[in-house]
Write an enzyme that holds these catalytic residues in place. Sequence first.
Site, PDB file in Angstrom:
ATOM      1  N   SER A  45       0.872  -1.165   0.000  1.00  0.00           N
ATOM      2  CA  SER A  45       0.000   0.000   0.000  1.00  0.00           C
ATOM      3  C   SER A  45       0.910   1.216   0.000  1.00  0.00           C
ATOM      4  O   SER A  45       1.844   1.291   0.813  1.00  0.00           O
ATOM      5  CB  SER A  45      -0.913  -0.010   1.222  1.00  0.00           C
ATOM      6  OG  SER A  45      -1.974   0.894   1.004  1.00  0.00           O
ATOM      7  N   GLU A  46       0.656   2.168  -0.906  1.00  0.00           N
ATOM      8  CA  GLU A  46       1.650   3.214  -1.149  1.00  0.00           C
ATOM      9  C   GLU A  46       1.827   4.196   0.004  1.00  0.00           C
ATOM     10  O   GLU A  46       2.752   4.990  -0.010  1.00  0.00           O
ATOM     11  CB  GLU A  46       1.354   3.953  -2.452  1.00  0.00           C
ATOM     12  CG  GLU A  46       0.055   4.744  -2.494  1.00  0.00           C
ATOM     13  CD  GLU A  46      -1.088   3.940  -3.113  1.00  0.00           C
ATOM     14  OE1 GLU A  46      -1.056   2.701  -3.029  1.00  0.00           O
ATOM     15  OE2 GLU A  46      -2.017   4.567  -3.665  1.00  0.00           O
ATOM     16  N   ASN A  47       0.936   4.133   1.003  1.00  0.00           N
ATOM     17  CA  ASN A  47       1.162   4.986   2.166  1.00  0.00           C
ATOM     18  C   ASN A  47       2.230   4.411   3.091  1.00  0.00           C
ATOM     19  O   ASN A  47       2.585   5.049   4.073  1.00  0.00           O
ATOM     20  CB  ASN A  47      -0.141   5.219   2.941  1.00  0.00           C
ATOM     21  CG  ASN A  47      -0.798   3.940   3.379  1.00  0.00           C
ATOM     22  OD1 ASN A  47      -0.916   2.991   2.606  1.00  0.00           O
ATOM     23  ND2 ASN A  47      -1.208   3.898   4.629  1.00  0.00           N
ATOM     24  N   GLY A  48       2.771   3.221   2.764  1.00  0.00           N
ATOM     25  CA  GLY A  48       3.956   2.800   3.500  1.00  0.00           C
ATOM     26  C   GLY A  48       3.942   1.451   4.165  1.00  0.00           C
ATOM     27  O   GLY A  48       4.484   1.301   5.270  1.00  0.00           O
ATOM     28  N   SER A  87       8.396   4.256  -0.550  1.00  0.00           N
ATOM     29  CA  SER A  87       7.264   3.570  -1.154  1.00  0.00           C
ATOM     30  C   SER A  87       7.206   3.850  -2.653  1.00  0.00           C
ATOM     31  O   SER A  87       7.027   2.934  -3.468  1.00  0.00           O
ATOM     32  CB  SER A  87       5.972   4.045  -0.484  1.00  0.00           C
ATOM     33  OG  SER A  87       4.865   3.399  -1.049  1.00  0.00           O
TER      34      SER A  87
END
Lengths: 217, 231
Positions: A45-48, A87
Amino acid sequence: MLTKEQIAQRISKELQDSFYVNLGIGIPTLVANYVPSGINVEFQSENGVLGMGAFPTREQVDADLINAGKQTITTLPGASFFDSELSFGMIRGQHIDLTVLGAMEVSQYGDIANWKIPGKMVKGMGGAMDLVASAENIIVAMMHTNRVGASKLLKQCSLPLTGVGCVKTIVTNLGLLTVENNQFVLQETAPNIGIEYVKSVTEGDLVVSSTCKEMEF
Amino acid sequence: MISKKVNSVKEALTGIANGMTLLVGGFGLCGIPENAIAELVQLHIKELTCVSNNAGVDDFGLGLLLQKHQIKKMVSSYVGENHEFERQMLSGEIEVELIPQGTLAERCRSSKMGIPAFFTPAGVGTEVAEEKEVREFNGKQYLLEYAVKADFALIKAWKGDEAGNLIFKGTARNFNQVMCGAAKINVVEVEELVPVGELNPNEIHVPGVFVQRIFQGEKYEKRIEKLTLSE
């Protein structure tokens, strides 16, 4: 016609062992529910976070643990956390094997629009532009037509673009299509949906693959 | 030991003035500097340019500053979930620059790392590319993007020590780690401020050199935007 769950289920068959996968908001998120047995994949998930697990029970809820859709999540053993810069390094650096995202429109050139309707709705592109600009392997999950019945598979996108010439595969409620040589190629139709019907609701140029078949579940 | 500790949020925000540019950490409502935002509302500082991935929700996060019309311009990647913001944007009351999330992160990283500009593929062939230099490398096109310039960064970490060393928790790390050090003055609020020596140097995410001021936040609501449970 496929349900949203069936669209996700069909996409899940494209998962391969040891894939790192980024799932967008909406139908793509559902793909995580249908990972074929015997295959190990890790969801980013690109938020980390890498190694996303299921949604939490009430006891497990942690405000410091969400996915890119801002939903509460859990992690699996082997998970890791990182910041937004690392990320997107994973994404731009092509360390992620598959990206699945939604779209408002896709063109026969593989262009995608999914972030803005001028004058009406502006939510922003979030990470979608980075994802489509870099990913080798992009699958779009969407309905074949919009709310008023108009085709979402077009000769040219009418909405502001998210990326150019990047979409290779599209799974809609009516079938699975690829983008090849500037046209859509119908590879599979949804059960009980005829080829002619798919043609009638596809505005862009469409050819039917010689191996076109009905999807099996 | 060089101490970065200040005793209050008021002291931490000394020097923030009308018209300044602020980097604000967080993703959605996860890991936002709640205490600093609440203080900005109290201080009535106006005409701010806020660089932050999101714009909060109507009644929390940066939404609190939007309600009071303290923000002149937002630089974000995603601004859904905030109706007041959408209203201000569509009516032209607020200036908005939307940029790809990875570009936003890299513009902060570049600033922090002393790199003035960089090339990225995100946004090629879209509105984002308008008026930007495009260059081809190895047969692929890239956009020239510049390091962000900001007066203050408002950062939220989980634990920190008086030397400014920071540790984040879970996905609350997001933009906080990359933004910390990207502004002239980097202000950090933590849930727990400990004396030096208590944090394990092997586990530090941001070394104190990137921090000018650190304080312990008085309280944290840590609101959840989309509570989603398994059956």
